[in-house]
Enzyme design. Structure first.
Site, PDB file in Angstrom:
ATOM      1  CB  SER A  65      -4.624  43.601  10.618  1.00 30.08           C
ATOM      2  OG  SER A  65      -3.716  42.543  10.820  1.00 30.08           O
ATOM      3  CE  LYS A  68      -4.729  40.641   8.434  1.00 26.16           C
ATOM      4  NZ  LYS A  68      -4.837  39.960   9.745  1.00 26.16           N
ATOM      5  CE1 TYR A 193      -1.519  40.294   4.597  1.00 21.10           C
ATOM      6  CE2 TYR A 193       0.397  39.906   5.985  1.00 21.10           C
ATOM      7  CZ  TYR A 193      -0.967  40.102   5.848  1.00 21.10           C
ATOM      8  OH  TYR A 193      -1.770  40.107   6.971  1.00 21.10           O
ATOM      9  CE1 TYR A 245      -5.722  41.375  14.133  1.00 19.92           C
ATOM     10  CE2 TYR A 245      -5.467  42.890  15.963  1.00 19.92           C
ATOM     11  CZ  TYR A 245      -5.154  42.503  14.677  1.00 19.92           C
ATOM     12  OH  TYR A 245      -4.276  43.254  13.937  1.00 19.92           O
ATOM     13  CB  VAL A 263      -0.060  44.847  15.328  1.00 20.94           C
ATOM     14  CG1 VAL A 263      -0.891  43.602  15.549  1.00 20.94           C
ATOM     15  CG2 VAL A 263       0.736  44.775  14.036  1.00 20.94           C
TER      16      VAL A 263
END
Length: 309
Positions: A65, A68, A193, A245, A263
């Site tokens: 992540s 992103k 992705y 998060y 993660v």
């Protein structure tokens, strides 16, 4: 105040490492199960090129992540703010990063922000290019420039593992496609992705990205503006409001720096005007953040007065 020696940084790592047994490695992606839960490492990169590190900083991690942040920067560079935020919202959420719930109740049905999976998929969809390969190479090239490391690539093993287990992300894509947020083939987007999430680097590379963001998108050594300043500011704002998060609010209070976790156990940190931080600790808490990595950043924030608040 800044870190003065590798020795004092190692003392903090040793102290934080005691928390690794309170977490566990991500197991819903089979290839990530192989990580050593006791690992913990950190690198701090300063604008003069000095870098302090502790732990096994040469150990590779996949961005997951954390990617992103960079895909958002590239989409904003490709399309501009108005277009991007017409398709993805700008508000934090208290829901898990892979939740579909808010998509069902929001009108229009667009993701709340680019840091949750639904929003990240919508952002990755916006990366320009004629093929998955071209779009991925554009993202990878930007990351190689940010790290000043042309050897960075991605883990085909982890990308394949994620692609084969990405049914929840496929569900998010089909929902987004039904509501006109994306309009490409779902398998093609999942391919792009999962490659994006599987980009590999070490803590030193990660800290250098953080340093570029800390100086508003400009490489402090070469003076090259790699990301426009206004886009770097947007990315840092999302990091502070949504980057950890649904623990982002608590992290902002206790650490107070823009950060993005993944993660795999990585954390990208950026201390505006001061330095970049890269952390790797694969044992995760229940919200998907590195349990020892967060403790380490709390200690560092207090010792070196890192909080921007």
């Amino acid at each position: 105040m800044q870190c003065q020696s590798i020795e004092e940084l190692q003392l903090l790592v040793n102290k934080a490492k005691k928390y690794t047994d309170q977490g566990k490695v991500a197991d819903y992606i089979p290839a990530l199960k192989m990580a050593n839960p006791d690992s913990l490492s950190i690198a701090l990169y300063y604008p003069d090129g000095n870098c302090y590190s502790a732990g096994d900083v040469s150990e590779n991690l996949t961005l997951q992540s954390i990617s992103k942040v960079i895909s958002l920067a590239l989409a904003l560079m490709d399309w501009g703010e108005d277009y991007v935020f017409d398709h993805v919202g700008q508000e934090p959420t208290g829901d898990p990063f892979n939740s579909i719930a808010k998509l069902e109740i929001s009108k229009p049905s667009k993701p709340l922000n680019p840091m949750i999976n639904a929003g990240a998929l919508a952002v990755t969809h916006m990366i320009k290019g004629e093929s998955v390969e071209e779009r991925f190479q554009r993202l990878l090239t930007l990351i190689q420039k940010l790290t000043n490391n042309s050897s960075i690539g991605y883990s085909r093993e982890i990308a394949r593992s994620e692609f084969e287990t990405a049914d929840l992300n496929r569900s998010l894509c089909y929902f987004l496609k039904q509501h006109g947020i994306i309009n490409e083939d779902v398998e093609q987007l999942i391919d792009l992705y999962t490659r994006q999430c599987s980009i590999e680097m070490n803590c030193l590379d990660l800290s250098r990205i953080g340093c570029v963001l800390a100086f508003d998108g400009k490489d402090p050594l070469t003076e090259v503006q790699l990301i426009p300043a206004n886009i770097a500011r947007i990315c840092k704002t999302f990091m502070i409001t949504c980057g950890m998060y649904n623990a982002s609010g608590e992290f902002a209070i206790k650490v107070g720096i823009p950060a993005k976790s993944g993660v795999s156990g990585g954390i990208l940190g950026t201390v505006p005007g001061r330095c970049g931080i890269g952390v790797y600790g694969p044992a995760l808490d229940e919200k998907g953040n590195s349990v020892a990595g967060i403790q380490l950043l709390k200690m560092m924030s207090e010792k070196y007065m890192l909080s921007m608040f």
